[in-house]
Motif scaffolding. Structure first.
Motif, PDB file in Angstrom:
ATOM      1  N   GLU A 174       0.577  -1.160  -0.122  1.00  0.00           N
ATOM      2  CA  GLU A 174      -0.060   0.024   0.036  1.00  0.00           C
ATOM      3  C   GLU A 174       0.916   1.092   0.068  1.00  0.00           C
ATOM      4  O   GLU A 174       0.344   2.171  -0.820  1.00  0.00           O
ATOM      5  N   ARG A 175       1.821   1.231   0.653  1.00  0.00           N
ATOM      6  CA  ARG A 175       2.815   2.349   0.741  1.00  0.00           C
ATOM      7  C   ARG A 175       3.577   2.694  -0.481  1.00  0.00           C
ATOM      8  O   ARG A 175       3.606   4.010  -0.608  1.00  0.00           O
ATOM      9  N   TYR A 176       3.823   1.504  -1.139  1.00  0.00           N
ATOM     10  CA  TYR A 176       4.752   1.880  -2.254  1.00  0.00           C
ATOM     11  C   TYR A 176       4.399   1.435  -3.512  1.00  0.00           C
ATOM     12  O   TYR A 176       4.699   1.666  -4.746  1.00  0.00           O
ATOM     13  N   ASN A 177       2.951   0.965  -3.600  1.00  0.00           N
ATOM     14  CA  ASN A 177       2.174   0.767  -4.727  1.00  0.00           C
ATOM     15  C   ASN A 177       2.930  -0.219  -5.732  1.00  0.00           C
ATOM     16  O   ASN A 177       3.272   0.070  -6.983  1.00  0.00           O
ATOM     17  N   MET A 178       3.436  -1.320  -5.220  1.00  0.00           N
ATOM     18  CA  MET A 178       4.328  -2.352  -5.886  1.00  0.00           C
ATOM     19  C   MET A 178       4.199  -3.720  -5.479  1.00  0.00           C
ATOM     20  O   MET A 178       4.068  -3.839  -4.433  1.00  0.00           O
ATOM     21  N   PRO A 179       4.451  -4.555  -6.454  1.00  0.00           N
ATOM     22  CA  PRO A 179       4.783  -5.943  -5.788  1.00  0.00           C
ATOM     23  C   PRO A 179       5.568  -6.210  -4.607  1.00  0.00           C
ATOM     24  O   PRO A 179       6.873  -5.420  -4.577  1.00  0.00           O
ATOM     25  N   VAL A 180       5.428  -6.793  -3.606  1.00  0.00           N
ATOM     26  CA  VAL A 180       6.218  -6.999  -2.473  1.00  0.00           C
ATOM     27  C   VAL A 180       6.169  -8.513  -1.880  1.00  0.00           C
ATOM     28  O   VAL A 180       5.034  -8.946  -1.705  1.00  0.00           O
ATOM     29  N   ILE A 181       7.206  -9.016  -1.661  1.00  0.00           N
ATOM     30  CA  ILE A 181       7.212 -10.553  -0.968  1.00  0.00           C
ATOM     31  C   ILE A 181       7.931 -10.413   0.395  1.00  0.00           C
ATOM     32  O   ILE A 181       8.777  -9.536   0.211  1.00  0.00           O
ATOM     33  N   MET A 182       7.801 -11.479   1.037  1.00  0.00           N
ATOM     34  CA  MET A 182       8.466 -11.640   2.292  1.00  0.00           C
ATOM     35  C   MET A 182       8.972 -12.820   2.518  1.00  0.00           C
ATOM     36  O   MET A 182       8.066 -13.843   2.078  1.00  0.00           O
ATOM     37  N   GLU A 183      10.353 -13.546   2.420  1.00  0.00           N
ATOM     38  CA  GLU A 183      10.700 -14.655   2.632  1.00  0.00           C
ATOM     39  C   GLU A 183      11.512 -14.747   3.705  1.00  0.00           C
ATOM     40  O   GLU A 183      12.267 -14.229   4.186  1.00  0.00           O
ATOM     41  N   ASN A 184      11.205 -16.002   4.402  1.00  0.00           N
ATOM     42  CA  ASN A 184      11.812 -16.644   5.274  1.00  0.00           C
ATOM     43  C   ASN A 184      13.323 -16.815   4.777  1.00  0.00           C
ATOM     44  O   ASN A 184      13.882 -17.096   3.657  1.00  0.00           O
TER      45      ASN A 184
END
Length: 341
Positions: A174-184
């Motif tokens: 929402e803040r940066y308006n781009m795809p974001v992933i989080m990975e272990n």
């Protein structure tokens, strides 16, 4: 007769991605060469190239040497059409640093940095991200690496207490308006290891990471895919009831106990997923102990279940490679045509 399912827009996107991949792999190619590689007609390739030229995703290169006729135009993929950003915290010498890497679409590193942070929280991520987006406005996707696990979009296991319960991915989307992933961290490492080692898609790999201050974790890669389980709990091998006192000083100081414990862990994993390779990394293992562990596994397991045991020399390189691969994948269309009888 087999029919290919998918409407015209889907087929167009699939064809465009075929052209992208061909150019990335070849570096430079003519329209006819791309048509030969992709199996598409020269007319279709020409139409796609014109569309990609208009957005500067593809650039014209030098003309081919003429053999008497009209020289063919060569094309190249513009790796700087977009960038991705990866970030992950790590600890060294009592300090916490945030490593940031900006990479273009061809995997070339544009920026690398490591910044001291007092605490790993949302604010420290935002400060670094804001600075890098200002410097590299072509950033189009982000990947965040963290030890722990998330469930239903919220972090439920983390070494960094300020992040527990936080919806990191949604917040940054929402803040940066781009795809974001989080990975272990270890999940990213197994992906990176498989990329670097060019593991075949039909192989299974378990990557066991032994951090200094925390119990071990595992990344599992099966048939070309990262396996996380239904609720992202796959790989939490410290929960296997082996009664191993991971992290206790008396245990860590005994190489005999450490090696036997790792053998128990490997045997348990082999009984469930039967991997082709088991990769080890941590200060408690080295090449010599890895050889002894492999020998003990051969004594404990039937021949058909014995994996190749490998000690990785560079967890950070595996981790970074995996984060880059996973983040770049967010910018690649995942549409595929399916065949139906």
């Amino acid at each position: 007769m087999k029919n290919i399912g998918g409407n015209a827009m889907v087929i167009k996107e699939v064809n465009m991605n075929l052209v992208r991949k061909a150019l990335k792999a070849e570096g430079e190619a003519t329209k006819q060469q791309i048509a030969s590689i992709t199996g598409l007609s020269a007319v279709t390739v020409g139409t796609i190239l014109q569309q990609l030229l208009q957005t500067s995703e593809v650039l014209e290169s030098e003309l081919c040497a003429s053999g008497g006729g009209r020289p063919a135009q060569r094309y190249k993929y513009n790796g700087d059409y977009a960038y991705i950003l990866t970030l992950f915290p790590y600890e060294t010498g009592g300090r916490i640093l945030m490593r940031s890497t900006v990479v273009n679409l061809l995997g070339t590193i544009i920026h690398e940095g490591a910044e001291d942070v007092a605490q790993v929280d949302v604010a420290c991520f935002e400060h670094i991200i804001d600075t890098l987006i200002a410097s590299y406005p072509a950033i189009r996707a982000m990947g965040i690496g963290l030890p722990g696990a998330e469930w239903k979009g919220r972090i439920v296991i983390s070494d960094y207490k300020a992040l527990l319960g936080v919806s990191m991915v949604e917040h940054f989307k929402e803040r940066y308006n781009m795809p974001v992933i989080m990975e272990n961290d270890v999940n990213a490492a197994v992906v990176g290891y498989c990329e670097r080692a060019q593991i075949h898609s039909d192989e299974a790999v378990a990557y066991l990471y032994f951090p200094d201050r925390f119990p071990p974790g595992a990344g599992i890669f099966i048939n070309g895919q990262l396996f996380k389980g239904r609720r992202n709990f796959a790989g939490e091998v410290a929960n296997i009831p082996l009664n191993i006192p991971w992290g206790e000083h008396a245990f860590v100081s005994s190489s005999e106990q450490v090696e036997q414990a790792i053998v128990q862990l490997i045997v348990s994993i082999c009984a469930v997923i039967n991997p082709d390779r088991v990769v080890l990394y941590g200060s408690i293992v080295n090449q010599a102990s890895g050889s002894r562990i492999a020998e003990r596994c051969r004594a404990e397991l039937p021949v058909s279940a014995v994996p190749e045991v490998i000690v990785s020399e560079d967890f950070t390189a595996d981790y970074l490679e995996g984060m880059v691969a996973r983040t770049l994948a967010t910018l690649e269309p995942s549409i595929k045509l399916s065949r139906h009888e």
